[in-house]
Design an enzyme around this catalytic site. Sequence first.
Site, PDB file in Angstrom:
ATOM      1  N   ASP A  10       8.657   7.622  -5.598  1.00 55.58           N
ATOM      2  CA  ASP A  10       9.245   8.779  -4.910  1.00 55.58           C
ATOM      3  C   ASP A  10       8.262   9.458  -3.954  1.00 55.58           C
ATOM      4  O   ASP A  10       8.347  10.664  -3.711  1.00 55.58           O
ATOM      5  CB  ASP A  10       9.765   9.814  -5.926  1.00 55.58           C
ATOM      6  CG  ASP A  10      10.640   9.187  -6.985  1.00 55.58           C
ATOM      7  OD1 ASP A  10      11.631   8.528  -6.612  1.00 55.58           O
ATOM      8  OD2 ASP A  10      10.335   9.329  -8.182  1.00 55.58           O
ATOM      9  N   GLN A  54       9.434   1.600  -5.962  1.00 53.32           N
ATOM     10  CA  GLN A  54       8.766   2.277  -7.079  1.00 53.32           C
ATOM     11  C   GLN A  54       7.321   2.617  -6.694  1.00 53.32           C
ATOM     12  O   GLN A  54       6.983   2.683  -5.525  1.00 53.32           O
ATOM     13  CB  GLN A  54       8.834   1.440  -8.361  1.00 53.32           C
ATOM     14  CG  GLN A  54      10.203   1.379  -9.007  1.00 53.32           C
ATOM     15  CD  GLN A  54      11.076   0.259  -8.491  1.00 53.32           C
ATOM     16  OE1 GLN A  54      10.624  -0.828  -8.179  1.00 53.32           O
ATOM     17  NE2 GLN A  54      12.368   0.512  -8.391  1.00 53.32           N
ATOM     18  N   THR A  58       4.616  15.342   7.847  1.00 51.19           N
ATOM     19  CA  THR A  58       4.851  16.782   7.669  1.00 51.19           C
ATOM     20  C   THR A  58       6.329  17.146   7.632  1.00 51.19           C
ATOM     21  O   THR A  58       6.680  18.323   7.660  1.00 51.19           O
ATOM     22  CB  THR A  58       4.163  17.574   8.795  1.00 51.19           C
ATOM     23  OG1 THR A  58       4.685  17.135  10.064  1.00 51.19           O
ATOM     24  CG2 THR A  58       2.663  17.370   8.763  1.00 51.19           C
ATOM     25  N   LYS A 112       8.288   6.737   0.847  1.00 50.36           N
ATOM     26  CA  LYS A 112       8.034   5.471   1.539  1.00 50.36           C
ATOM     27  C   LYS A 112       9.076   5.176   2.605  1.00 50.36           C
ATOM     28  O   LYS A 112       8.768   4.595   3.648  1.00 50.36           O
ATOM     29  CB  LYS A 112       7.992   4.318   0.526  1.00 50.36           C
ATOM     30  CG  LYS A 112       6.853   4.415  -0.482  1.00 50.36           C
ATOM     31  CD  LYS A 112       6.821   3.240  -1.424  1.00 50.36           C
ATOM     32  CE  LYS A 112       7.946   3.248  -2.427  1.00 50.36           C
ATOM     33  NZ  LYS A 112       7.913   4.384  -3.364  1.00 50.36           N
ATOM     34  N   GLY A 125      15.134   3.845  -4.521  1.00 48.75           N
ATOM     35  CA  GLY A 125      15.930   4.682  -3.625  1.00 48.75           C
ATOM     36  C   GLY A 125      15.100   5.202  -2.468  1.00 48.75           C
ATOM     37  O   GLY A 125      14.086   5.859  -2.679  1.00 48.75           O
ATOM     38  N   HIS A 126      15.488   4.846  -1.252  1.00 47.68           N
ATOM     39  CA  HIS A 126      14.796   5.333  -0.063  1.00 47.68           C
ATOM     40  C   HIS A 126      15.746   6.204   0.748  1.00 47.68           C
ATOM     41  O   HIS A 126      16.874   5.792   1.044  1.00 47.68           O
ATOM     42  CB  HIS A 126      14.309   4.161   0.807  1.00 47.68           C
ATOM     43  CG  HIS A 126      13.197   3.383   0.180  1.00 47.68           C
ATOM     44  ND1 HIS A 126      12.799   2.136   0.620  1.00 47.68           N
ATOM     45  CD2 HIS A 126      12.390   3.672  -0.862  1.00 47.68           C
ATOM     46  CE1 HIS A 126      11.795   1.709  -0.117  1.00 47.68           C
ATOM     47  NE2 HIS A 126      11.543   2.617  -1.024  1.00 47.68           N
TER      48      HIS A 126
END
Length: 437
Positions: free
Chosen positions: A14, A228, A422, A17, A41-42
């Site tokens: 998390d 992951q 950012t 990525k 999950g992306h």
Amino acid sequence: MAKNLVVIGTQWGDEGKGKIVDWLTDHAEGVVRFQGGHNAGHTLVIGQGSNQKEYKLNLVPSGIIRKNVDCFIGNGVVLDIEHLLHEIKTLENDGIEVKSRLFVSPGCPLILKHHVALDQAREAKREAKIGTTGKGIGPAYEDKVARRSLRVYDLLNPDSFKKKLLEVMDYHNFVLQHYLKQDPIDVNQQFDLSMTHAEKIKPYLADVSQKLYEANAKNKNLLFEGAQGSLLDIDHGTYPYVTSSNCVSGQAAAGAGVGPHMLHYILGITKAYTTRVGGGPFPSELDIESEGAPGNQMSTKGKEIGTVTKRKRRCGWFDAAALKRSAMINSISGLCITKLDVLDGIKKIEICVGYELDGKKIDLLPLGADQVERCKPILIEVDGWSENTFGVKSWDDLPKNAQQYLKTLEKLCEVPIHVVSTGPERDETIVLKHPFE
């Protein structure tokens, strides 16, 4: 010569990525998934204002949002075809062309209904919960290692597939019924569903290893996208509170079918603090429920909810000792720090620089979960900043204390910071050294 990148998470997943892969894909012509399944999950945020669109991807590589970029699912991924087809349809409904750009390795092990049933029943039975997503990932990898897995290419021979399916489901249904006290999975229903999937997946099948080799020979830049985080790696993570695959950079070679010499740069994605979903030890963990506390700010401002699980992520101070372990097992070339803005307004920020373990001080995350559980964090305190860092696009525009914080992380982890993210959008990125240049 092409320059190929591997993007991996350095913590417990998390880390953000998806955005970074999408940003880097501007310089790449191919993006490759090489491990895990749809337990990853992306989340990508594309566009601004009323034109902003959010994409949540589990199996399809993040590069699919970019036109003219080929996407590959390597043999190291365990594949739930039903989920993949749903994901493809969702993307196509948003006007994204997928069929000519997505290539799936026939060597991917299949996730079938009995894998999901086993995963969920086992987790329910455990006293100490691992925190599995219940999507069948672990049992599918078990079958692979036990050499009884059905792979995508088995779907192309219905008679052989049915014979193998009967054998493997006889075994798993026995476990479901007599040990886990669950209903068996209907073999005929699974066979019929699999044959339906076979026709739909055929257009996407390709020798991924060969295609990547040919792309590299043509000097095309490739980006290998991990799922992951490294501390969830089946071999190097906080076992048994880990995922069922290798999440480290070296798996890009085995999970995509390329040689290690084709991997030129390793980018480690790292939050400015630390999070973890599910069970397992977490030395620098903070209270996320007390309003106004740093852990609560990380949880709420960071929107720390699992993309797949929808569970609240546990939050804590940055752990440099854990990051040093990740740097060691991944051979990280440079770091990308994400979510710095979540720390805005915290007057005093702490950093975990090591642990006290059984009366001894150590500065590297131990190998076993039982040892990590006994670790008491050794913390140092640095000054925070009150200014807003969200969306800042140059290093000089960061608050001085934010700059100092990042320099401190760099020194403690002994890895250079090359990128600072950012915000979720592509241009909300500070580049100190571009990984592709």
